[in-house]
Design a protein around this motif. Structure first.
Motif, PDB file in Angstrom:
ATOM      1  N   ASN A  29       0.891  -1.155   0.000  1.00  0.00           N
ATOM      2  CA  ASN A  29       0.000   0.000   0.000  1.00  0.00           C
ATOM      3  C   ASN A  29       0.932   1.209   0.000  1.00  0.00           C
ATOM      4  N   VAL A  30       1.184   1.744  -1.203  1.00  0.00           N
ATOM      5  CA  VAL A  30       2.196   2.780  -1.409  1.00  0.00           C
ATOM      6  C   VAL A  30       1.900   4.019  -0.579  1.00  0.00           C
ATOM      7  N   TRP A  31       2.813   4.977  -0.571  1.00  0.00           N
ATOM      8  CA  TRP A  31       2.727   6.174   0.274  1.00  0.00           C
ATOM      9  C   TRP A  31       1.317   6.749   0.263  1.00  0.00           C
ATOM     10  N   HIS A  32       0.751   6.892   1.476  1.00  0.00           N
ATOM     11  CA  HIS A  32      -0.616   7.372   1.639  1.00  0.00           C
ATOM     12  C   HIS A  32      -0.786   7.973   3.033  1.00  0.00           C
ATOM     13  N   THR A  33      -1.928   8.599   3.246  1.00  0.00           N
ATOM     14  CA  THR A  33      -2.280   9.158   4.559  1.00  0.00           C
ATOM     15  C   THR A  33      -3.696   8.701   4.919  1.00  0.00           C
ATOM     16  N   HIS A  34      -4.012   8.820   6.214  1.00  0.00           N
ATOM     17  CA  HIS A  34      -5.349   8.500   6.713  1.00  0.00           C
ATOM     18  C   HIS A  34      -5.831   9.612   7.644  1.00  0.00           C
ATOM     19  N   PRO A  35      -7.153   9.886   7.659  1.00  0.00           N
ATOM     20  CA  PRO A  35      -7.717  10.843   8.617  1.00  0.00           C
ATOM     21  C   PRO A  35      -8.028  10.177   9.959  1.00  0.00           C
ATOM     22  N   CYS A  36      -7.455   8.993  10.182  1.00  0.00           N
ATOM     23  CA  CYS A  36      -7.675   8.257  11.424  1.00  0.00           C
ATOM     24  C   CYS A  36      -6.364   7.579  11.809  1.00  0.00           C
ATOM     25  N   ALA A  37      -6.177   7.358  13.087  1.00  0.00           N
ATOM     26  CA  ALA A  37      -5.078   6.504  13.526  1.00  0.00           C
ATOM     27  C   ALA A  37      -5.537   5.066  13.316  1.00  0.00           C
ATOM     28  N   HIS A  38      -4.570   4.150  13.170  1.00  0.00           N
ATOM     29  CA  HIS A  38      -4.949   2.760  12.943  1.00  0.00           C
ATOM     30  C   HIS A  38      -3.814   1.834  13.336  1.00  0.00           C
ATOM     31  N   GLY A  39      -4.199   0.612  13.677  1.00  0.00           N
ATOM     32  CA  GLY A  39      -3.213  -0.370  14.108  1.00  0.00           C
ATOM     33  C   GLY A  39      -3.385  -1.691  13.396  1.00  0.00           C
ATOM     34  N   PHE A  40      -2.289  -2.441  13.376  1.00  0.00           N
ATOM     35  CA  PHE A  40      -2.259  -3.781  12.799  1.00  0.00           C
ATOM     36  C   PHE A  40      -1.811  -4.738  13.896  1.00  0.00           C
TER      37      PHE A  40
END
Length: 125
Positions: free
Chosen positions: A58-69
């Motif tokens: 999943n190439v360089w990107h941003t999210h309007p939320c924090a997220h975890g794996f």
């Protein structure tokens, strides 16, 4: 006066038999595979069981939320290193990042957001 407590209704999903659904990412021309587990209507928090196929990034990107794996199987490759089964990796909201699977195997993980999910690829429409 005391109020009697009532047992809560729980949500339980057997991820070994649940149906995988496609999650399209048009900007990359791919459909990820996931099993929706829970979505909180009050906060927008979501949890999915997800798989990245071997070699996917999943190439360089941003999210309007924090997220975890939380890595269940395989290895999660990020811009800051690789993380195997049992690892929990948290990405703060708003920064630029990339992550995916290594070339030699799929990566299956629980994906957790703190509010509604969104994704933006700089330079892509």
């Amino acid at each position: 006066m005391t109020q009697e407590l009532q047992p809560v209704d729980i949500t339980a999903v057997d991820t070994t038999t649940a149906e995988w659904v496609a999650f399209p990412i048009p900007e990359l021309g791919v459909d990820l595979e996931l099993i929706p587990l829970i979505a909180d209507p009050d906060t927008g928090m979501q949890v999915f069981k997800t798989v990245y196929r071997a070699g996917f990034t999943n190439v360089w990107h941003t999210h309007p939320c924090a997220h975890g794996f939380y890595v269940l199987e395989g290895t999660l490759r990020t811009h800051q290193g690789d993380y195997g089964p049992g690892s929990f990796v948290w990405f703060p909201e708003g920064g630029i990042m990339q992550h995916g699977a290594t070339d030699d195997g799929d990566c299956t993980f629980l994906f957790i957001t703190n509010k509604p999910f969104g994704i933006h690829y700089p330079g892509k429409s």
